[in-house]
Design a protein around this motif. Structure first.
Motif, PDB file in Angstrom:
ATOM      1  N   ILE A   1      31.475  40.371  44.575  1.00 53.55           N
ATOM      2  CA  ILE A   1      32.770  40.346  43.904  1.00 53.55           C
ATOM      3  C   ILE A   1      33.772  41.270  44.599  1.00 53.55           C
ATOM      4  O   ILE A   1      33.401  42.129  45.391  1.00 53.55           O
ATOM      5  N   THR A   2      35.035  41.078  44.293  1.00 54.31           N
ATOM      6  CA  THR A   2      36.102  41.873  44.889  1.00 54.31           C
ATOM      7  C   THR A   2      36.801  42.701  43.810  1.00 54.31           C
ATOM      8  O   THR A   2      36.618  42.463  42.619  1.00 54.31           O
ATOM      9  N   THR A   3      37.610  43.638  44.241  1.00 54.75           N
ATOM     10  CA  THR A   3      38.345  44.473  43.284  1.00 54.75           C
ATOM     11  C   THR A   3      39.310  43.636  42.448  1.00 54.75           C
ATOM     12  O   THR A   3      39.612  44.001  41.308  1.00 54.75           O
ATOM     13  N   LYS A   4      39.760  42.512  42.998  1.00 54.77           N
ATOM     14  CA  LYS A   4      40.634  41.618  42.238  1.00 54.77           C
ATOM     15  C   LYS A   4      39.935  41.125  40.972  1.00 54.77           C
ATOM     16  O   LYS A   4      40.564  40.936  39.925  1.00 54.77           O
ATOM     17  N   ASP A   5      38.619  40.914  41.070  1.00 55.53           N
ATOM     18  CA  ASP A   5      37.846  40.462  39.908  1.00 55.53           C
ATOM     19  C   ASP A   5      37.764  41.527  38.820  1.00 55.53           C
ATOM     20  O   ASP A   5      37.442  41.223  37.671  1.00 55.53           O
ATOM     21  N   LEU A   6      38.050  42.772  39.180  1.00 57.97           N
ATOM     22  CA  LEU A   6      37.860  43.886  38.254  1.00 57.97           C
ATOM     23  C   LEU A   6      39.153  44.360  37.604  1.00 57.97           C
ATOM     24  O   LEU A   6      39.170  45.394  36.936  1.00 57.97           O
ATOM     25  N   ASN A   7      40.224  43.610  37.775  1.00 57.31           N
ATOM     26  CA  ASN A   7      41.520  44.003  37.209  1.00 57.31           C
ATOM     27  C   ASN A   7      41.583  43.834  35.694  1.00 57.31           C
ATOM     28  O   ASN A   7      42.457  44.407  35.042  1.00 57.31           O
ATOM     29  N   THR A   8      40.669  43.033  35.130  1.00 57.18           N
ATOM     30  CA  THR A   8      40.652  42.804  33.687  1.00 57.18           C
ATOM     31  C   THR A   8      39.350  43.310  33.092  1.00 57.18           C
ATOM     32  O   THR A   8      38.334  43.460  33.803  1.00 57.18           O
TER      33      THR A   8
END
Length: 425
Positions: free
Chosen positions: A291-298
């Motif tokens: 996964i990427t940090t974009k996936d962790l924004n929520t």
């Protein structure tokens, strides 16, 4: 076959055997399956006390309080049920009852017992893409017209191939007593139960758009794009596709399957335009992670990360994929892909201990809960495969199906049997 199983054991289980503490085990798992985007590690801390998740990457470095903090006792309680718990239920466990989390987790009653036979086993099958008419294949960019010679062409729609494969596999599984769910009901029909063209009609109604927003299948930004008079391809790729994928994951997770089979057919990435054939042909499969940090924004994204990290979803998926890749390669006589055979394997994936199986951040490997295999059995544009995919076999849903896809379905079926027979821990 025995040697292949032994190879899997020797590759996979050192991770278990060398992990003298839970801290070491999960740190190794983090390094193995979540290291593509190095910044992901800034969202998590694995210490002798347990696992902590942070709402943003800077919070950990600044020494701020974590968003979620689990002791090792709580991790042990949560890991067996997190894949069968809804997002809302998980939030209640983690936040509303966080001071006594273990008390509210009855792991002995909620833990799933691994299936011992196909009878009564719940299996979800996702036939990739939409299919239907060739026109729809062009809208979703999942069709090809291959020039065989000056007088002959072969047209293929991936969404139809995947659906007929799924139908054949479903029939075999149900014969043995399995309970099977298809994530979409027919060719040309999405997981929403309607076609793309029917959806285009319905989105003219504000009430329908509001219902999609309420269900979380569309966000406000996407709703705003509906008024831009976009072309069909843009509407599909920018809005409808993500809605369809979310619908598939929602349907599957509500079913709470023991395993999920995601069926796709691949192409040579460098044979762009797909008007000519290629000599390349490989089999591969994907599991979650990467996964990427974009996936962790929520918060939802961070809870998904937590599930993938502490549950056995990736580990069990790896076992299922290993059997699948082996049967597909042997039965179809298609070589197993190596990392150097496709640029996306090196650019967007992480290698796993099993040959031909990669950790990849695809929408469904991320959103679907529980063990899964995301299979890519062959290249449709291969000079031999495109011919074989036209050969007629048994009738499925009233349509003559190519014998090649029957072999693909049989390989998935054998892999599922091996997965059950070898035992799942």
């Amino acid at each position: 076959m025995f040697l292949y199983i032994l190879q899997i054991s020797l590759f996979f289980f050192p991770l278990l055997l060398s992990a003298q503490t839970e801290q070491a085990y999960y740190q190794t798992k983090l390094d193995t399956y979540f290291s593509k985007d190095h910044a992901v590690k800034n969202f998590v801390a694995i210490t002798s006390e347990g696992i902590s998740l942070y709402a943003d990457a800077s919070a950990k470095e600044a020494g701020k309080r974590s968003e979620i903090k689990l002791s090792w006792k709580e991790v042990d309680s949560l890991k067996n049920i997190i894949s069968y718990t809804s997002e809302r239920e998980l939030e209640k466990i983690l936040f509303e009852k966080k001071d006594s989390l273990s008390y509210y987790i009855h792991k002995d009653t909620l833990k799933r017992t691994p299936a011992k036979s196909l009878k009564g086993m719940k299996i979800a099958i996702d036939p990739g893409h939409i299919g239907g008419t060739y026109e729809m294949g062009e809208v979703e960019s999942r069709c090809m017209c291959l020039n065989i010679d000056s007088a002959h062409q072969i047209k293929l729609e991936e969404g139809n191939l995947t659906f007929f494969t799924a139908q054949y596999l479903k029939k075999k599984l149900e014969t043995q007593g399995a309970i099977v769910l298809l994530s979409r009901p027919d060719t040309g029909v999405s997981s929403l139960g309607i076609s793309f063209y029917e959806w285009k009609k319905r989105i003219k109604s504000r009430a329908y758009v509001d219902s999609l927003l309420k269900e979380g299948l569309m966000n406000e930004k996407e709703a705003g794009m509906l008024h831009n008079n976009a072309a069909d391809k843009a509407l599909f790729s920018n809005i409808f596709s993500s809605m369809d994928l979310s619908g598939r994951a929602r349907n599957i997770n509500a079913f709470k399957p023991d395993i999920t089979v995601v069926i796709h057919y691949n192409v040579n990435e460098k044979n762009t335009g797909w008007t000519k054939t290629t000599d390349k042909d490989f089999v591969m499969a994907f599991v979650g992670g990467c996964i990427t940090t974009k996936d962790l924004n929520t918060l939802a994204g961070r809870l998904t990360f937590l599930r993938l990290l502490i549950s056995n979803d990736i580990e069990s998926s790896l076992k299922l994929c290993s059997y699948t890749v082996n049967h597909l390669s042997v039965d179809l006589k298609v070589p197993i892909v190596k990392r150097s055979d496709a640029t996306y394997l090196s650019e967007h994936c992480l290698s796993t201990p099993v040959e031909g199986v990669y950790s990849r951040d695809l929408a469904l490997t991320r959103m679907i809960k529980g063990p899964l295999v995301y299979g890519e059995p062959l290249y449709q544009d291969n000079a031999n495969e495109c011919m074989l995919l036209l050969g007629c076999g048994d009738k499925i849903a009233g349509v003559n199906s190519p014998t090649r896809i029957e072999l693909v379905a049989d390989a998935y079926y054998k892999a599922i049997q091996d997965y059950i027979n070898q035992g799942v821990k």
